[in-house]
Design an enzyme around this catalytic site. Structure first.
Site, short mmCIF file in Angstrom:
data_model
loop_
_atom_site.label_atom_id
_atom_site.label_comp_id
_atom_site.label_asym_id
_atom_site.label_seq_id
_atom_site.Cartn_x
_atom_site.Cartn_y
_atom_site.Cartn_z
N HIS A 143 0.84 -1.21 0.00
CA HIS A 143 0.00 0.00 0.00
C HIS A 143 0.87 1.25 0.00
O HIS A 143 1.77 1.38 0.83
CB HIS A 143 -0.90 0.03 1.24
CG HIS A 143 -1.87 -1.12 1.29
ND1 HIS A 143 -1.48 -2.39 1.67
CD2 HIS A 143 -3.19 -1.19 0.99
CE1 HIS A 143 -2.54 -3.19 1.61
NE2 HIS A 143 -3.58 -2.48 1.21
N LYS A 170 -1.14 -7.90 -4.84
CA LYS A 170 -2.05 -6.76 -4.62
C LYS A 170 -1.23 -5.48 -4.48
O LYS A 170 -0.34 -5.40 -3.63
CB LYS A 170 -2.89 -6.96 -3.35
CG LYS A 170 -3.74 -5.71 -3.05
CD LYS A 170 -4.56 -5.80 -1.78
CE LYS A 170 -5.22 -4.45 -1.48
NZ LYS A 170 -5.90 -4.41 -0.17
N GLN A 233 -13.29 4.08 -1.94
CA GLN A 233 -13.95 2.79 -2.19
C GLN A 233 -15.45 2.99 -2.44
O GLN A 233 -16.13 3.64 -1.66
CB GLN A 233 -13.78 1.93 -0.94
CG GLN A 233 -14.04 0.47 -1.12
CD GLN A 233 -13.72 -0.28 0.17
OE1 GLN A 233 -14.54 -0.37 1.07
NE2 GLN A 233 -12.51 -0.77 0.29
N LYS A 314 -15.78 22.81 -19.69
CA LYS A 314 -16.49 22.96 -20.97
C LYS A 314 -15.73 23.80 -21.99
O LYS A 314 -15.88 23.62 -23.18
CB LYS A 314 -17.89 23.54 -20.75
CG LYS A 314 -18.83 22.59 -20.03
CD LYS A 314 -20.26 23.11 -20.00
CE LYS A 314 -21.16 22.11 -19.29
NZ LYS A 314 -22.57 22.38 -19.51
N ASN A 335 -20.07 20.05 -24.34
CA ASN A 335 -20.45 19.21 -23.20
C ASN A 335 -20.55 17.75 -23.59
O ASN A 335 -20.91 16.91 -22.79
CB ASN A 335 -21.77 19.68 -22.58
CG ASN A 335 -22.94 19.36 -23.49
OD1 ASN A 335 -22.82 19.48 -24.71
ND2 ASN A 335 -24.06 18.97 -22.93
N ASP A 351 -26.31 21.07 -24.82
CA ASP A 351 -27.06 21.88 -23.85
C ASP A 351 -28.09 22.75 -24.55
O ASP A 351 -29.25 22.84 -24.16
CB ASP A 351 -26.12 22.81 -23.06
CG ASP A 351 -25.41 22.07 -21.94
OD1 ASP A 351 -25.95 21.06 -21.45
OD2 ASP A 351 -24.32 22.50 -21.54
N TYR A 476 -31.75 23.28 -11.71
CA TYR A 476 -32.60 22.11 -11.45
C TYR A 476 -32.48 21.61 -10.02
O TYR A 476 -33.04 20.59 -9.66
CB TYR A 476 -32.34 20.98 -12.46
CG TYR A 476 -30.91 20.53 -12.55
CD1 TYR A 476 -30.42 19.52 -11.73
CD2 TYR A 476 -30.04 21.12 -13.46
CE1 TYR A 476 -29.11 19.10 -11.81
CE2 TYR A 476 -28.72 20.70 -13.56
CZ TYR A 476 -28.26 19.70 -12.73
OH TYR A 476 -26.96 19.29 -12.81
#
Length: 530
Positions: A143, A170, A233, A314, A335, A351, A476
């Site tokens: 790790h 791992k 995770q 963008k 976009n 858009d 929204y």
């Protein structure tokens, strides 16, 4: 050697023996008592995990023989036993010999896997030489909580892990940039031994989601969002239900949304459900991107098939494109990006199509007109509030449909700059209050006034709204803004920001797949989750 471009040949030349079996989904058990862990085991089985990781270092009290007997024998899923010491990011602070004794005991009691750290793996593996049960495997793990080393350094690390006698390698590193994942993908694809490759942190999320594409032996999914055993995770439920983990394989095409922040985006929900509904071998992920150019240079093979693009990228993404749709070029913001089979990146702005088509339908509903050849916006006075990316989209879109455009912005200069480009007039937001040369105008708000958390604000008074027949709000969150509520009360037809969101999604889906969007499915999902 930094981030190598990830090319399609990397996938095709792979002779990975470990690839034949599907990637396992492992759920860590983080209970502090044996009883809690048993309950968690039941939940993991219910969710659909393949393996449970018993994190012995999470137990508050631990009686090795008695507790391992219960945990291993009573698990209905295969078990991976980990007893992570504090020096490798775990919680165990006691005697090292006792820790390793517990792992050996787990093996004897029938655990399917144990995870032992590279630091002590050589000696540990020597100690069990010749004593390993048939269906038992040792995962040797490393790790790195600081960064993701160069491809060469990771290769050397794999060799060191293999030299200890590991059955499974791992490697967990930390993502400082999303392109760090490419080096781990490369290692997984070319590895001759079963490999678990994980890049921790939010920027490393795709290393976990795309594990089955690159032949990872196993990936981790938490039982619930609060109980993660490592940074970044995902939950097991999201892996299975949101990202369709079981449907991802070596040939899966990868789409996603690039932004910063990006975790809140509901796009993966819509696109993954849509792909699944028509059986497309594709997945749509969250990409947390800091440097757009670096992102496109790194993930450059045709398997990285396209993406949606949100703030703040963008405009920046424009200069990485091979071709830009003419209207998108005028708007100066994109976009939606599609990679053609020849590898070229083509950009669109969906858009404006989403918003304009929704406003046109609002006008048609008002007039009760049969959709004619022309746009109902033709000749209309169209007032756009705000001159940012969305303001530009609406101003260009409306002008293209023959509307007379007025751009209002807090600073007059920005309004004038945009108005000049679309052949319209400019004013400040304050001037809009008394602007009504005619009745039945159309209003489009693209400012953030009225957005969560300041939902009691509105960009224009209710009094001024009575001169408009259709009012659109790009916000929204919330769906029903104060602006739209007051517009409704004055008798105007209102068009929700969610409508622009949904319709621009239809267009993106069409650009990505060449198929018409499953509109009802998109609407149902938005209704349910937004």
């Amino acid at each position: 050697m930094g981030s190598l471009p990830f090319t399609v040949s990397d996938l095709q030349t792979s002779t990975n023996g470990a690839r034949s079996s599907p990637t396992l989904l492992c759920t860590p058990l983080m209970g502090t008592t044996v009883d809690q862990m048993l309950i968690e085991m039941g939940k993991a089985k219910e969710i659909g995990a393949d393996v449970v990781e018993i994190r012995l270092d999470c137990l508050r009290t631990f009686n090795p023989r008695q507790d391992l007997e219960i945990l291993i024998k009573r698990s209905s899923l295969p078990t991976l036993v980990t007893y992570r010491p504090i020096w490798e990011g775990g919680q165990y602070e006691g005697d090292e010999n006792k820790r390793q004794d517990a792992l050996r005991l787990a093996m004897e009691m029938g655990a399917n896997y144990i995870d032992v750290e590279l630091e002590v793996a050589h000696d540990f593996n020597s100690s069990i030489d010749g004593k390993k049960p048939d269906n038992f495997k040792v995962i040797v793990s490393s790790h790195n909580f600081h960064n993701t080393p160069s491809a060469e350094a990771i290769g050397n690390l794999v060799a060191r892990i293999q030299a200890t006698g590991a059955d499974i390698v791992k490697i967990a590193t930390t993502a400082l940039d999303i392109t760090d994942c490419a080096r781990i993908f490369q290692i997984m694809v070319h590895s001759q031994v079963p490999t678990i490759g994980i890049v921790m942190g939010e920027r490393g999320l795709i290393s976990r989601l795309l594990s089955p594409k690159f032949g990872g032996y196993l990936t981790y999914g938490a039982l619930e969002a609060g109980a993660i055993s490592a940074p970044g995770q995902p939950t097991a439920k999201d892996l299975l239900d949101l990202y369709n983990f079981r449907l991802i394989g070596p040939d899966t095409k990868v789409y996603g949304i690039i932004g910063k922040p990006v975790g809140h985006s509901k796009s993966p929900l819509l696109f993954n459900a849509a792909f699944k509904s028509v059986g497309l071998d594709a997945v749509y992920v969250h990409y947390l991107v800091d440097d757009v150019e670096k992102f496109f240079n790194t993930y450059s093979s045709i398997d990285w098939s396209g993406c949606s693009c949100t703030i703040p990228h963008k405009e920046a993404a424009l200069k990485c494109m091979d071709e830009i749709d003419p209207i998108a070029k005028k708007i100066g913001a994109i976009n939606n990006i599609v990679r053609r089979p020849d590898g070229k990146l083509i950009a669109f702005n969906t858009d404006y199509i989403g918003a304009i088509s929704a406003i046109e339908d609002g006008l048609r509903g008002l007039n009760g007109t049969i959709p004619s050849a022309g746009s109902p916006l033709a000749g209309k006075l169209f007032v756009v509030l705000g001159a940012g990316g969305a303001g530009k989209s609406l101003a260009y879109g409306a002008a293209q449909k023959g509307a007379r455009v007025v751009v209002a912005n807090r600073t007059f200069e920005r309004a004038k700059e945009l108005a000049d480009k679309v052949g319209g007039q400019a004013m400040t937001l304050a001037e809009v209050e008394n602007f009504h040369p005619e009745e039945g105008m159309v209003l489009a708000n693209t400012t953030s006034v009225g957005m969560k958390p300041k939902i009691d604000l509105t960009p224009i008074s209710k009094e001024a709204l009575k001169h408009y027949c259709v009012v659109f709000d790009a916000i929204y969150t919330p769906k029903d803004t104060r602006l739209l509520r007051e517009a409704r009360e004055t008798g105007a037809v209102v068009v929700y920001g969610t409508e622009m969101l949904i319709r621009q999604g239809f267009e993106q889906y069409k650009n990505f797949t060449g198929l018409p969007a499953p509109e009802d499915l998109f609407r149902q999902l938005m209704e349910k989750h937004a």
